[in-house]
Structure formats: C-alpha cells, structure tokens
Design an enzyme around this catalytic site. Structure first.
Site, PDB file in Angstrom:
ATOM      1  N   LYS A   1      18.117  21.313 -10.736  1.00 18.85           N
ATOM      2  CA  LYS A   1      17.379  20.082 -11.005  1.00 18.85           C
ATOM      3  C   LYS A   1      18.228  19.000 -11.671  1.00 18.85           C
ATOM      4  CE  LYS A   1      13.665  19.259 -10.407  1.00 18.85           C
ATOM      5  NZ  LYS A   1      12.487  19.545 -11.245  1.00 18.85           N
TER       6      LYS A   1
ATOM      7  N   SER B   1      17.188  20.815 -15.912  1.00 17.96           N
ATOM      8  CA  SER B   1      16.046  21.675 -16.208  1.00 17.96           C
ATOM      9  C   SER B   1      16.545  22.893 -16.963  1.00 17.96           C
ATOM     10  CB  SER B   1      15.378  22.123 -14.907  1.00 17.96           C
ATOM     11  OG  SER B   1      14.602  23.279 -15.138  1.00 17.96           O
TER      12      SER B   1
ATOM     13  N   GLU C   1      10.746   8.265 -16.080  1.00 17.70           N
ATOM     14  CA  GLU C   1       9.421   8.826 -16.384  1.00 17.70           C
ATOM     15  C   GLU C   1       8.922   8.391 -17.756  1.00 17.70           C
ATOM     16  OE1 GLU C   1       9.038  13.143 -14.603  1.00 17.70           O
ATOM     17  OE2 GLU C   1      11.056  12.784 -15.353  1.00 17.70           O
TER      18      GLU C   1
ATOM     19  N   HIS D   1       0.845  -1.216   0.000  1.00 17.46           N
ATOM     20  CA  HIS D   1       0.000   0.000   0.000  1.00 17.46           C
ATOM     21  C   HIS D   1       0.873   1.256   0.000  1.00 17.46           C
ATOM     22  CE1 HIS D   1      -3.312  -2.709   1.304  1.00 17.46           C
ATOM     23  NE2 HIS D   1      -2.348  -3.254   2.024  1.00 17.46           N
TER      24      HIS D   1
END
Ligand code: ARG
Length: 471
Positions: A292, A286, A299, A165
C-alpha cells in the site's frame, strides 16, 4: 504609597470584593490559560500601547510608564525562553502577564490595568493575533497557487477527461483543471482581504463595556498598535464577534477547497484512475499491507474540513443568543479560531507539497479522455456550423453514439459513413483532437488556456505584492 497587599500574589484580580477564594472546580472550568497563552505576544503589545496611553493621558508618570515597559520586556523575555512561571491563580494570559508585571514593577505595575478591562484587552489581543495569522494563511494560499501554476505551465498539452456528475464529459487540459482550483483560492484571498478590514479595528479603550471616566484616548492606542481604525461604540467593541465568525467562515471555505482537491487526489492516485503518483515523502504506507501507498494528506484535507466546519458552526451557535455586551461565552471564540487557523495553515502546506512533488501520468489521463464518445459535442457543433439546428444535431449524434455503444461499428466509422457527416467530422473523433477545439474564452483548450495562464500569473504577482506589504 502602595495599596498593594503583600499577599496579593496568588489571589484573583477581583479578590477585594470576595471573602473567599475561587473553588477549584470554578478555576478548572473557567480558565482559558491552557489555550490563550499563545496570545502572549499580543497581550504584551496591547499592554505596551495601553501603558503609553496612560502616560500620554497624564494618568501615570513617565517613570512609571518606563518601569512597566521594562517589566513587559522582561515578561516577553521569560515567555520567549519558556522561563515564565505561571501561577495557579493565573486564570488567563491577561492575568498572568499583569501579575508578573506587578511583581516586577511593583506599584507602577499595579497601575497597568487603569481604564482597561479584560473585555477590551482580550478582544484586542485576538484581533492582533488574527490580523497576523490571516496574512500567514494568505501567504500559504499564494504558495499553493504558485505550485498549481508551475504544474499547469509544465503540463503543456497534457489533457484528461473533464467530468460532470463524475461521468466523463469533455477533455480538458490538465493546466485548465489545475488552474480551476487556483482561481477558487484567489477568491479565498479576496475574502481574507475583506475580512482583514473588519478585524483591523481596535477595541482598546472600550473598558468593560462603557468606556471610562479617565481621559484615555482609544485613537492613541489604536495608532500605537497599528490598527487601521478604532471602535465607535464601546458596547459593540467588547460585545461583538462577527469578525471572528467571518474569519472562521473564510477558513472553512479554504478548508472545503482543500477538501475538494483532496477528494480528487484520492481518486487520481487510485489504481482505477492512475492519473498521478505520490512522492514517497507525501504518502504513507500500511502497517499490514506491504503493497500500500496511501494518500493520507488528501484524505485528511477532506476529513479535517468536517471538523473546521464544526469550528464555524459551533461558534455561530455560541454567539446566537448573546445579549450585549461582553459575556463569558465569548471566551469560547478562541479554541475554534485557533484550531481552524492551525489546521488550515498545515493543510495548505501539506497539499502544496503533495502536488508539487507528485508525478502525473499523462498516458493514463489521455487514454481516459480519448474515448470516442468524448468528441460527441464536437460532432454536434460541426453540424451546427453546417447550419443544422443544435437540437437536431444533438439528436443525430446521440443516435450514432447509441449505435456505437451497441457495438455495430466504431463512432468514427459511423460518422464517416453518415450522409450528413463524413470524413471531415470523422477526423474529430481521433485521440487528442477534441481538446484543441475548446477555443472559446475561458475554455479548456490550448488557445484560451494560454491566455488564462498569463492572467493567472499576473493575478498571482499582484497578490504577492499585496503580501509583501502585509507580512
Ligand atoms: N479569558 C477571558 C476571555 O477570553 C477574558 C475576559 C474575562 N472577562 C471577565 N469579565 N471575566 O474572554
């Protein structure tokens, strides 16, 4: 001797029946050359086998066969070097190759399509292509498994929280976690192996749908092409694509496995988790935010899985209403198939590289796993060994966890002072203890994981042998 009209070049293959030529809109909408040209090596292989079959059947002379084979060699050379000049009338790779062979070999070339249709031809090409590409995907899967195994071996005793979970549940060895993905990939290999059996059937010789009056021998060409089997039913040979749906399904599950790995790595590399750091070569920056470092591979493994699911479901929808046998709808098998194969292959390589080069942060993993409550099940199981029924043990420990969370005292103190527990179980609450107590077969602790590492190593070696025989 030749019935070839000199002006045939530039005309469609079916021009005899038609007074006018095809409309530009028809060609634009129905062409497949823009995506099926990658099948050229398979189209040429299929034509080589077919022309040998024609000579074998006495339908053309050996000299004609050799003229066509030489022309096919020339076409292959032109395709390879990029010198092949496609004509406007080339509707697909099959028409392009046949047109050029006929230009090069003249009347002998015009005999190439004897007893053959583009229906059995294109089905043959795609099966040859899929056979080869599936093995390449399998090779990439095995390479990713090798990365997971290497990282599992070097992880030694490092542990992290296991989650259910998405809540911390029990500590597990990092090796155990990595190999869980490894076993899922083993099932992907098993599926691909099974699918290959059904792909490895030659449809060549089925003609348009019903075979031929000519003495062609489908078994002869199947053997020439290295197919393990030959079709039993010509309608089924050109009118089925369940093997393509199956390939797409297998690829979709690989993509989903990559997606799930990707999702974990998005979490693991976040500042909140901090379980792993990406190598610079496998992360992106970024354009605006200087600090970043983004996990774009992870992804996109997640994102592209959506598109690959679309490849599968889109093609299933294409198939569902089609009567026997060939329908032009089947031309729509190629783009989803090519897309899924390309993306899965790229994804496997990218994820393998990302995991191979990343740095794990054991301190963060272990700190997260060392919360006192992570040993709750061990405490309950300690009571079970003392003869306490598990349900009662669960309640005793649960009450102590509730007290500890309320801030009365630490769980360890509460355990040490509890009349039915004491110093011995209190020692189970210490950092790094719980994971060592996962001793049952297939479990997450050092003893069963050592066995598992050995089994995984052997399994991987067997797949490497299989690959060696199929590459
Ligand atoms: N490009 C077509 C395909 O991929 C070839 C078969 C065309 N056959 C036909 N009868 N129009 O399916």
């Amino acid at each position: 001797m030749s019935n070839l009209e000199p002006e045939a070049h530039g005309k469609t293959l079916w021009h005899g029946r038609f007074e006018g030529g095809p409309a530009a809109e028809l060609m634009a909408f129905t062409e497949s050359l823009s995506f099926d040209r990658r099948l050229w090596p398979d189209d040429i292989a299929g034509s080589r086998a077919h022309v040998r079959g024609l000579a074998h059947a006495g339908l053309i002379t050996d000299a004609e066969r050799d003229a066509v084979l030489a022309a096919l060699d020339q076409v292959a050379h032109e395709m390879q070097s990029g010198a092949f000049a496609f004509a406007e009338s080339d509707e697909d790779i099959h028409t392009a190759v046949e047109r050029r062979v006929t230009e090069l070999a003249g009347p002998a070339g015009a005999k190439l399509h004897t007893g053959r249709s583009r229906n059995d031809q294109s089905a043959t090409d795609v099966r040859l292509w899929a056979k080869r590409e599936l093995v390449v995907v399998a090779e990439r899967i095995v390479a990713l498994q090798q990365v997971l195994l290497n990282r599992a071996i070097e992880a030694k005793g490092v542990y992290l929280p296991g989650y259910t979970h998405m809540q911390r549940a029990q500590p597990v060895l990092l090796a155990h976690h990595l190999l869980a993905h490894g076993w899922a990939l083993t099932r992907d290999l098993q599926r691909i192996k099974g699918t290959l059996e059904r792909v490895d059937v030659s449809p060549l010789g089925a003609g348009a749908l019903a075979g031929s009056s000519l003495p062609i021998d489908p078994q002869y060409t199947a053997t020439q092409l290295g197919f393990a089997a030959v079709f039993d039913n010509s309608l089924d040979a050109v009118g089925s694509r369940d093997h393509i749906a199956e390939v797409l399904f297998d690829l979709t599950l690989v993509a989903i496995n990559l997606s799930r790995i990707g999702e974990e790595w998005v979490l693991w590399t976040s500042e909140e988790f901090g379980f792993a750091k990406l190598d610079d070569g496998y992360a992106t920056g970024s354009s605006m935010l200087p600090q970043k470092k983004n996990p774009d591979i992870a992804e996109l493994a997640r994102g592209k899985a959506g598109r690959i699911i679309g490849d599968l479901t889109g093609f299933l929808a294409t198939m569902k209403g089609l009567p026997l046998s060939y329908n032009r709808d089947y031309q729509e098998d190629k783009e989803p198939l090519f897309d899924a194969m390309d993306q899965v292959r790229l994804g496997l390589g990218a994820i393998a590289g990302m995991i191979a080069t990343a740095t794990f942060v054991p301190e963060r993993m272990q700190a997260a796993a060392d919360s006192e409550t992570g040993s709750s099940t061990d405490l309950a199981e300690w009571l079970v060994v003392q003869g306490v029924p598990f349900r009662e043990a669960h309640a005793i420990v649960g009450a102590l966890v509730r007290e500890a969370l309320a801030g009365t005292a630490s769980l360890r103190e509460l355990v040490a002072n509890h009349p039915r527990l004491g110093a011995e179980p209190a020692a189970l609450v210490g950092p790094g203890v719980s994971v060592t107590r996962r001793t049952s077969p297939g479990g997450a602790g050092p003893v069963p994981v050592a066995v598992q590492l050995q089994h995984f190593t052997e399994t991987l070696a067997a797949w490497q042998t299989w690959l060696g025989a199929h590459l």
